[in-house]
Scaffold this motif. Structure first.
Motif, PDB file in Angstrom:
ATOM      1  N   ILE A 103       0.850  -1.190   0.000  1.00 24.55           N
ATOM      2  CA  ILE A 103       0.000   0.000   0.000  1.00 24.55           C
ATOM      3  C   ILE A 103       0.884   1.238   0.000  1.00 24.55           C
ATOM      4  O   ILE A 103       2.082   1.161   0.287  1.00 24.55           O
ATOM      5  CB  ILE A 103      -0.953   0.039   1.210  1.00 24.55           C
ATOM      6  N   SER A 104       0.279   2.366  -0.324  1.00 22.20           N
ATOM      7  CA  SER A 104       1.013   3.626  -0.282  1.00 22.20           C
ATOM      8  C   SER A 104       0.111   4.712   0.281  1.00 22.20           C
ATOM      9  O   SER A 104      -1.071   4.794  -0.070  1.00 22.20           O
ATOM     10  CB  SER A 104       1.494   4.027  -1.680  1.00 22.20           C
ATOM     11  N   THR A 105       0.693   5.531   1.148  1.00 24.84           N
ATOM     12  CA  THR A 105       0.003   6.722   1.652  1.00 24.84           C
ATOM     13  C   THR A 105       0.601   7.987   1.050  1.00 24.84           C
ATOM     14  O   THR A 105       0.261   9.087   1.470  1.00 24.84           O
ATOM     15  CB  THR A 105       0.103   6.787   3.188  1.00 24.84           C
ATOM     16  N   ASP A 106       1.487   7.807   0.072  1.00 25.72           N
ATOM     17  CA  ASP A 106       2.105   8.952  -0.577  1.00 25.72           C
ATOM     18  C   ASP A 106       1.072   9.708  -1.407  1.00 25.72           C
ATOM     19  O   ASP A 106       0.301   9.104  -2.158  1.00 25.72           O
ATOM     20  CB  ASP A 106       3.243   8.468  -1.473  1.00 25.72           C
ATOM     21  N   ALA A 107       1.054  11.035  -1.304  1.00 23.62           N
ATOM     22  CA  ALA A 107       0.039  11.845  -1.972  1.00 23.62           C
ATOM     23  C   ALA A 107       0.092  11.697  -3.488  1.00 23.62           C
ATOM     24  O   ALA A 107      -0.965  11.652  -4.160  1.00 23.62           O
ATOM     25  CB  ALA A 107       0.216  13.314  -1.586  1.00 23.62           C
TER      26      ALA A 107
END
Length: 269
Positions: A203-207
């Protein structure tokens, strides 16, 4: 190897593109096999790497084991069992010469769990265009393989799991998932059901990653509280990794025809 930078929690290994219209699952299996032989590939690589001669032999072995170009998830479960069990690898003539002996431990300690809301064959699927041409022949083979899997007590659970649990698993070190989706939903084409296998690798939480997912998948359906996207290796897309919104992924995963199949795979540290 996981990348924890830029808000990503991602497991890296070389990408593999499918070679035909029907072999997405075969490509996913070959990516899993690459993941399980780290000594042969540079770490932190996601690039698409052409199949080697040994991998072409492995591809033929996988296809022969499936006995069909119309492949169901249970076919891959039987293959995984043969791969992860040293005695079965030898008895089913897996091309062992293609593996570096340094990687043996990773293969022998790897584990999988097959989850699905329905084990067996749903007769309603015979009316689906995707299944109907080979449904009767597939049904006979698939039923036998489920009987065999139960006799061998393979790691399977008939259950409907939540997206949160799936995300929790793939966010961990050395865990990935092979998932059956409706490709028509993923492509947002509005067409008839088309089964398609992909790998979830994190997963990624990078904008920026979330913005890419929303640009591709749409953001109007995702709640504001959803601040992550799924990182996917899709053998039918040219990019080595792609980003998908949770809403679109879940819609494609839970579509009629998939049985919500998922194979969780863990590699021992």
């Amino acid at each position: 190897l996981q990348d924890l930078t830029a808000g990503r929690c991602v497991t890296h290994f070389p990408h593999c593109s499918q070679r035909d219209t029907w072999d997405c699952g075969v490509a996913c299996m070959q990516m899993i096999m690459r993941w399980l032989r780290p000594s042969q590939f540079a770490p932190q690589i996601d690039d698409c790497v052409p199949l080697s001669c040994d991998e072409l032999a492995e591809r033929k072995w996988i296809i022969d084991a499936c006995e069909s170009q119309s492949i169901w998830t249970i076919d891959f479960i039987i293959i995984l069992q043969r791969l992860f069990d040293e005695d079965l690898r030898q008895s089913f003539d897996f091309p062992l010469s293609s593996r570096n002996q340094d990687d043996d431990g990773a293969w022998d300690r790897a584990r999988y769990l097959y989850l699905s809301k329905r084990f067996g064959v749903d007769e309603a699927y015979k009316s689906y265009g995707y299944y109907k041409d080979a449904f009767e022949r597939d049904a006979a083979r698939v039923k036998k393989r489920f009987v065999l899997a139960r006799e061998l007590n393979l790691p399977m659970c008939e259950a409907r799991i939540g997206l949160d649990l799936l995300v929790d698993v793939i966010s961990r070190d050395e865990c990935i998932a092979m998932v059956l989706l409706d490709n028509a939903v993923i492509k947002r084409s509005g067409g008839d059901y088309a089964g398609h296998y992909i790998l979830l690798v994190g997963i990624s939480t990078d904008a920026e990653d979330i913005a890419q997912a929303e640009a591709c998948c749409g953001k109007e359906e995702d709640p504001p509280s959803t601040r992550y996207c799924l990182v996917v290796k899709n053998p039918n897309w040219p990019e080595s990794i792609t980003f998908v919104t949770p809403t679109l992924f879940e819609k494609a995963w839970r579509a009629n025809g998939t049985d919500e199949d998922v194979i969780l795979i863990a590699k021992a540290m």
